[in-house]
Design an enzyme around this catalytic site. Structure first.
Site, PDB file in Angstrom:
ATOM      1  N   ASP A 269     -22.981  43.234 100.900  1.00  0.00           N
ATOM      2  CA  ASP A 269     -22.309  42.360 101.868  1.00  0.00           C
ATOM      3  C   ASP A 269     -21.719  43.195 103.005  1.00  0.00           C
ATOM      4  O   ASP A 269     -21.793  42.836 104.181  1.00  0.00           O
ATOM      5  CB  ASP A 269     -21.205  41.562 101.160  1.00  0.00           C
ATOM      6  CG  ASP A 269     -21.750  40.843  99.930  1.00  0.00           C
ATOM      7  OD1 ASP A 269     -22.625  39.985 100.092  1.00  0.00           O
ATOM      8  OD2 ASP A 269     -21.313  41.175  98.804  1.00  0.00           O
TER       9      ASP A 269
ATOM     10  N   HIS B 163     -18.320  38.236  95.361  1.00  0.00           N
ATOM     11  CA  HIS B 163     -19.675  38.347  95.910  1.00  0.00           C
ATOM     12  C   HIS B 163     -20.328  36.971  95.793  1.00  0.00           C
ATOM     13  O   HIS B 163     -21.091  36.694  94.882  1.00  0.00           O
ATOM     14  CB  HIS B 163     -20.499  39.395  95.161  1.00  0.00           C
ATOM     15  CG  HIS B 163     -21.960  39.320  95.519  1.00  0.00           C
ATOM     16  ND1 HIS B 163     -22.417  39.643  96.769  1.00  0.00           N
ATOM     17  CD2 HIS B 163     -23.046  38.916  94.813  1.00  0.00           C
ATOM     18  CE1 HIS B 163     -23.731  39.440  96.810  1.00  0.00           C
ATOM     19  NE2 HIS B 163     -24.129  38.998  95.645  1.00  0.00           N
TER      20      HIS B 163
HETATM   21  P1  NAX Z   1     -35.231  40.128  88.372  1.00  0.00           P
HETATM   22  O1  NAX Z   1     -35.289  38.799  87.718  1.00  0.00           O
HETATM   23  O2  NAX Z   1     -36.390  40.625  89.161  1.00  0.00           O
HETATM   24  O3  NAX Z   1     -34.928  41.232  87.258  1.00  0.00           O
HETATM   25  C1  NAX Z   1     -33.924  41.092  86.313  1.00  0.00           C
HETATM   26  C2  NAX Z   1     -34.350  41.891  85.083  1.00  0.00           C
HETATM   27  O4  NAX Z   1     -33.261  41.891  84.166  1.00  0.00           O
HETATM   28  C3  NAX Z   1     -35.560  41.300  84.359  1.00  0.00           C
HETATM   29  O5  NAX Z   1     -36.549  42.292  84.201  1.00  0.00           O
HETATM   30  C4  NAX Z   1     -34.980  40.853  83.018  1.00  0.00           C
HETATM   31  O6  NAX Z   1     -35.904  41.021  81.945  1.00  0.00           O
HETATM   32  C5  NAX Z   1     -33.808  41.831  82.879  1.00  0.00           C
HETATM   33  N1  NAX Z   1     -32.775  41.392  81.922  1.00  0.00           N
HETATM   34  C6  NAX Z   1     -32.363  40.139  81.638  1.00  0.00           C
HETATM   35  N2  NAX Z   1     -31.446  40.156  80.656  1.00  0.00           N
HETATM   36  C7  NAX Z   1     -31.274  41.450  80.298  1.00  0.00           C
HETATM   37  C8  NAX Z   1     -30.482  42.106  79.330  1.00  0.00           C
HETATM   38  N3  NAX Z   1     -29.697  41.412  78.496  1.00  0.00           N
HETATM   39  N4  NAX Z   1     -30.562  43.450  79.240  1.00  0.00           N
HETATM   40  C9  NAX Z   1     -31.367  44.144  80.041  1.00  0.00           C
HETATM   41  N5  NAX Z   1     -32.172  43.576  80.972  1.00  0.00           N
HETATM   42  C10 NAX Z   1     -32.117  42.246  81.105  1.00  0.00           C
HETATM   43  O7  NAX Z   1     -33.907  40.124  89.247  1.00  0.00           O
HETATM   44  P2  NAX Z   1     -33.476  41.083  90.459  1.00  0.00           P
HETATM   45  O8  NAX Z   1     -34.003  40.543  91.712  1.00  0.00           O
HETATM   46  O9  NAX Z   1     -33.799  42.484  90.089  1.00  0.00           O
HETATM   47  O10 NAX Z   1     -31.902  40.850  90.486  1.00  0.00           O
HETATM   48  C11 NAX Z   1     -31.059  41.283  89.434  1.00  0.00           C
HETATM   49  C12 NAX Z   1     -29.670  40.718  89.595  1.00  0.00           C
HETATM   50  O11 NAX Z   1     -29.054  41.186  90.787  1.00  0.00           O
HETATM   51  C13 NAX Z   1     -29.594  39.192  89.665  1.00  0.00           C
HETATM   52  O12 NAX Z   1     -28.544  38.756  88.831  1.00  0.00           O
HETATM   53  C14 NAX Z   1     -29.252  38.934  91.115  1.00  0.00           C
HETATM   54  O13 NAX Z   1     -28.581  37.716  91.286  1.00  0.00           O
HETATM   55  C15 NAX Z   1     -28.363  40.123  91.410  1.00  0.00           C
HETATM   56  N6  NAX Z   1     -28.127  40.449  92.817  1.00  0.00           N
HETATM   57  C16 NAX Z   1     -26.894  40.905  93.165  1.00  0.00           C
HETATM   58  C17 NAX Z   1     -26.584  41.308  94.440  1.00  0.00           C
HETATM   59  C18 NAX Z   1     -25.225  41.831  94.793  1.00  0.00           C
HETATM   60  O14 NAX Z   1     -25.003  42.091  95.965  1.00  0.00           O
HETATM   61  N7  NAX Z   1     -24.269  42.005  93.883  1.00  0.00           N
HETATM   62  C19 NAX Z   1     -27.586  41.195  95.525  1.00  0.00           C
HETATM   63  C20 NAX Z   1     -28.992  41.132  95.036  1.00  0.00           C
HETATM   64  C21 NAX Z   1     -29.202  40.325  93.792  1.00  0.00           C
HETATM   65  O15 NAX Z   1     -29.300  38.967  94.156  1.00  0.00           O
END
Ligand code: NAX
Length: 328
Positions: free
Chosen positions: A159, A187
């Site tokens: 952000d 966030h």
């Molecule tokens: P993806 O869905 O591409 O990848 C997430 C991965 O996490 C998947 O491979 C899934 O198998 C794995 N996962 C799920 N549960 C798990 C667990 N218990 N232990 C280990 N791995 C696990 O998502 P992606 O685009 O990489 O985003 C990841 C996260 O970042 C999301 O929650 C998203 O909302 C968040 N974000 C946060 C941002 C921030 O500024 N704080 C910005 C970007 C993003 O939106």
């Protein structure tokens, strides 16, 4: 050379993981003199995909990458770890209520907090990226009573960087000219990017912008809703920019902020600026000697007060909801 630093990345097979791991392996997380050992955590169904990413990491032949281990068990993944990047989370799907989302993420961040408490290295530093990031960090922290609370942080650096980019375009100056910007609160769409105390080329940022209508009607909503705009344009959520911000957050934490400048990070509140103690809220922060500190003594004008209270109010509601669910 130094001994390798253990870095655990959860959600390693996801799209942020894919962008993040190569940046870490190339030395951008900790600097060009620090070897790293990667510990990847995934759910069992995604371990194979994480192995594929690990094969590509091998093929990068990164001189600083001294090993990769892949786990589906948090206890093993966090054992001996120095830096934990908690990226994997349960996304909100159609028809899911907020309570369901918080509960599903409690099922992820509670055991991860416990595993960090049980086995991480003494100098463990945690960055939560997975949403709802602030509250997920609060859940993990609550289950790691032996780890100092200030080692749990959540990411608002994306952000912050988005706000820098908008201001740089508006004023037609390089991003590096803009200092002392701050993201407050959650966030989420309620976050407050504050320019009041910012500077540009040594002059006051709000005076340089000199357009409160733009601030309220364009700047703040553009920064707060940028994630949705990226999804709209790309068909996928922000990934490389999120990975880049995670690199920035940890690099700054370890190496410090420049004299006279700040950045933004969600850290545990000590009650500063009326933010209830114990919430993981974004603040203007400096980093020194490996610690993030909340910038003190800023005058908060009425407009900022209203915005800060709104976003902090949302954080308090999320905290109350996870408390009711028995997650903290
Ligand atoms: P993806 O869905 O591409 O990848 C997430 C991965 O996490 C998947 O491979 C899934 O198998 C794995 N996962 C799920 N549960 C798990 C667990 N218990 N232990 C280990 N791995 C696990 O998502 P992606 O685009 O990489 O985003 C990841 C996260 O970042 C999301 O929650 C998203 O909302 C968040 N974000 C946060 C941002 C921030 O500024 N704080 C910005 C970007 C993003 O939106």
């Amino acid at each position: 050379t130094q001994a390798p630093v253990n870095v655990t990345v959860t959600g390693a097979a996801g799209q942020i993981g894919y962008a993040l791991l190569f940046r870490i392996a190339s030395g951008q997380l900790l600097g060009p003199d620090t070897p790293v050992k990667l510990r990847l955590l995934e759910i069992p169904q995604a371990v194979k995909a994480a192995e594929g990413t690990a094969m590509e990491l091998d093929d990068g032949a990164f001189p600083l990458l001294s090993g990769i281990d892949i786990f589906d068990d948090p206890k093993q993944a966090f054992s001996g770890t120095n830096i934990a990047l908690l990226v994997g989370a349960r996304p909100r799907t159609k028809g899911m209520e907020r309570g369901d989302l918080l509960e599903a993420n409690g099922g992820i961040f509670k055991p991860q907090g416990e595993a960090i408490n049980a086995g991480a290295a003494d100098d463990i530093r945690v960055l939560v990226v997975g949403n709802p990031a602030n509250t997920n960090a609060l859940i993990a922290k609550s289950h790691a009573p032996d780890v100092p609370a200030d080692r749990f942080t959540a990411m608002t650096r994306l952000d912050h960087n988005r706000a820098l980019a908008q201001l740089s375009k508006k004023l037609d100056v390089p991003v590096s000219d803009i200092k002392r910007l701050a993201i407050w609160g959650n966030h989420s769409a309620t976050q407050y990017p504050m320019i009041t105390h910012g500077t540009v080329g040594g002059k006051n940022l709000a005076e340089a912008v000199n357009d409160q209508t733009w601030v309220e009607e364009t700047f703040i909503p553009t920064v707060a809703k940028r994630g949705a705009a990226i999804i709209e344009a790309r068909g996928l959520s922000s990934a490389a920019s999120a990975a880049s911000a995670a690199i920035d957050h940890v690099y700054t934490w370890v190496n410090g902020t420049d004299e006279g400048d700040w950045t933004s990070a969600a850290v545990i509140s000590d009650g500063s600026y009326g933010v209830p103690e114990g919430l993981i809220s974004s603040f203007p922060v400096t980093a020194k000697d490996g610690k993030y500190e909340i910038v003190q003594g800023l005058e908060i004008d009425d407009f900022s007060r209203t915005r800060i209270d709104a976003t902090v109010g949302e954080l308090a509601e999320e905290r109350d909801a996870v408390q009711k669910l028995g997650l903290i």
